[in-house]
Design an enzyme around this catalytic site. Structure first.
Site, short mmCIF file in Angstrom:
data_model
loop_
_atom_site.label_atom_id
_atom_site.label_comp_id
_atom_site.label_asym_id
_atom_site.label_seq_id
_atom_site.Cartn_x
_atom_site.Cartn_y
_atom_site.Cartn_z
N CYS A 1 17.88 4.77 -3.39
CA CYS A 1 17.39 5.33 -4.66
C CYS A 1 18.26 6.47 -5.20
CB CYS A 1 15.94 5.75 -4.53
SG CYS A 1 15.56 6.63 -3.00
N LYS B 1 24.67 6.00 3.08
CA LYS B 1 24.22 4.93 2.17
C LYS B 1 24.77 5.17 0.77
CE LYS B 1 19.86 4.08 4.56
NZ LYS B 1 18.44 4.44 4.58
N HIS C 1 15.13 11.72 -8.60
CA HIS C 1 16.27 12.24 -7.83
C HIS C 1 17.35 12.74 -8.79
CE1 HIS C 1 14.35 10.78 -4.34
NE2 HIS C 1 15.09 9.73 -4.05
N ARG D 1 16.47 17.21 0.38
CA ARG D 1 15.09 16.95 -0.07
C ARG D 1 14.56 18.23 -0.69
NH1 ARG D 1 13.51 12.10 -0.37
NH2 ARG D 1 13.78 11.62 1.82
N GLN E 1 16.61 15.50 -3.93
CA GLN E 1 15.78 14.29 -3.90
C GLN E 1 14.29 14.59 -3.76
OE1 GLN E 1 19.39 12.19 -1.47
NE2 GLN E 1 17.40 11.22 -1.27
N ASN F 1 13.12 7.67 -8.78
CA ASN F 1 13.41 6.99 -7.52
C ASN F 1 12.47 5.85 -7.18
OD1 ASN F 1 11.83 9.58 -7.17
ND2 ASN F 1 11.41 8.66 -5.18
N THR F 2 11.18 5.92 -7.57
CA THR F 2 10.32 4.78 -7.21
C THR F 2 10.26 3.73 -8.33
OG1 THR F 2 8.25 5.80 -7.94
CG2 THR F 2 8.87 6.13 -5.63
N ARG G 1 21.54 -4.68 2.87
CA ARG G 1 22.31 -4.29 1.67
C ARG G 1 23.81 -4.50 1.81
NH1 ARG G 1 19.38 1.45 0.97
NH2 ARG G 1 17.42 0.74 0.06
N THR H 1 0.80 -1.23 0.00
CA THR H 1 0.00 0.00 0.00
C THR H 1 0.83 1.27 0.00
OG1 THR H 1 -0.06 -0.21 2.38
CG2 THR H 1 -1.97 -1.05 1.19
#
Ligand code: NAP
Length: 348
Positions: free
Chosen positions: A148, A204, A241, A234, A175, A326-327, A109, A12
């Site tokens: 991402c 990361k 991004h 952001r 981002q 990014n998604t 990761r 969701t």
């Protein structure tokens, strides 16, 4: 070929919805379960999910009941779009129960036996799954995609590493809001603003990039010894991004040479033939004002990395701007492509 059954954990959320969208009519995979939290378990996906993507929620998803996020789902492959804290316990439980987990979470990761994959960059690292199953005594497995922001950044560096060698890198990200999930950063914080801090993101970007650009050794990856200085911000953009990159090479190169190398980049044939691989891994724009998130994030269905403003730098050697969705490439699309790769390599 009959389709393999797949589940989406955290279906969701921002990434979960992308999975549902991209799995609609997928040639190899068929969705048999969608999971959520106590908030949505037992409801239909149509009732529990506030759909935030353009286009309608697929009908098959609308009527599916949201399941508990527990092993034993009727699915060989599990796409994980849950937070890292949840993933820490849930993903190994799924792998031990025989599910092949393709995760978007950061929990595993950097584990030595877990492949951190971008198929165009390090498809060979996927073979770590064989070691992983032996060492952990799992019939299933865990493979992950990267942060991402590291995605487009690493894709852009791969051909440059091969052609010129990489010595030092300085990078600044801008981002999108969807990178923080849904509902994410409050509108009152982000509108008319730039937030110069995203928890854990710089670390990361620095360490995951070095793992992916590293070399496969028996049972682990030897990370690239590459100093990276990353600033992450952001910005009030919905998706996509952007990263401004300044790089020092082992062998200095002109903008024309860099552009030619980026344009000529081709992934291995096995990667090029995957259903989710775009026709072009990298697109180089020549206009001085591109790439832009609104204009370029849908390139290659959101799977192509778009680069522009390749120019010389007076401190290091060269600089450019790179944009990645990014998604899609940075999350659900990349994770789907990882599963396709592992299937094509006979690893799952
Ligand atoms: P999100 O929008 O906040 O979605 C979180 C999902 O997790 C929802 O489906 C939610 O279900 C579910 N969930 C929450 N608590 C749960 C519980 N106790 N048990 C089971 N499910 C639970 O987050 P997102 O942006 O999609 O991110 C998902 C993961 O992908 C994170 O690890 C994130 O770091 C990573 N990632 C995100 C992006 C991005 O661009 N957004 C990119 C790469 C990686 P309910 O709706 O039912 O509560």
């Amino acid at each position: 070929m009959s389709k393999r059954k797949v589940a989406v954990l955290g279906a969701t959320g921002a990434v979960g919805q992308r999975f549902v969208q991209l799995l609609h009519n997928h040639p190899w995979f068929e969705v048999t379960a969608l999971t959520g939290s106590d908030r949505t378990i037992g409801q239909t996906y149509g009732e529990g999910c506030r759909w935030i993507l353009p286009g309608d929620m697929p009908d098959w998803a609308r009527t599916m009941r949201v399941s508990e996020t527990e092993p034993g789902l009727d699915a060989e492959i599990v796409f994980s779009a849950i937070s890292a804290d949840l993933a820490r316990d849930i993903e190994p439980a799924f792998a031990a129960a025989g599910h092949h987990v393709f995760s978007n979470a950061s929990a595993y990761r950097m584990a030595a036996d877990v492949p951190l994959l971008i198929p165009e960059v390090n498809a060979d690292h996927a073979t770590l799954l064989t070691t992983q199953r032996r060492v952990r005594n799992w019939s299933g497995s865990i493979a992950t995609n990267c942060n991402c922001t590291a995605t487009g950044f690493t894709v852009s560096l791969k051909p440059l590493q091969a052609a010129f060698g990489l010595r030092r890198i300085f990078a600044v990200s801008m981002q999108a809001a969807s990178g923080a999930g849904y509902p994410g950063v409050p509108a009152m914080d982000l509108t008319d603003n730039v937030i110069p801090y995203i928890s854990g993101e710089e670390e990361k970007m620095e360490r995951e990039t070095c793992k992916m650009l590293g070399a496969l050794q028996p049972g682990h990856i030897e990370p690239a010894l590459l100093p990276i200085s990353a600033h992450t911000n952001r910005v009030p953009v919905l998706d996509g991004h952007t990263v401004c990159v300044t790089v020092e090479f082992d062998t200095p190169a002109t903008p024309a040479e860099i552009t030619a190398v980026l344009q000529a980049f081709k992934p291995p044939a096995i990667v090029a033939s995957l259903p989710s691989s775009p026709a072009r891994t990298i697109e180089v724009r020549s206009e001085p004002s591109r790439p832009q998130p609104r204009l370029d994030r849908e390139a290659g269905g959101g799977m192509t990395t778009v680069i522009g403003r390749v120019r010389t730098d007076s401190v290091l050697h060269a600089r450019y701007v790179v944009l990645s969705h990014n998604t899609i490439k940075g999350a659900a699309g990349g994770s789907l492509q990882n599963a396709e790769l592992c299937q094509a390599m006979g690893l799952i």
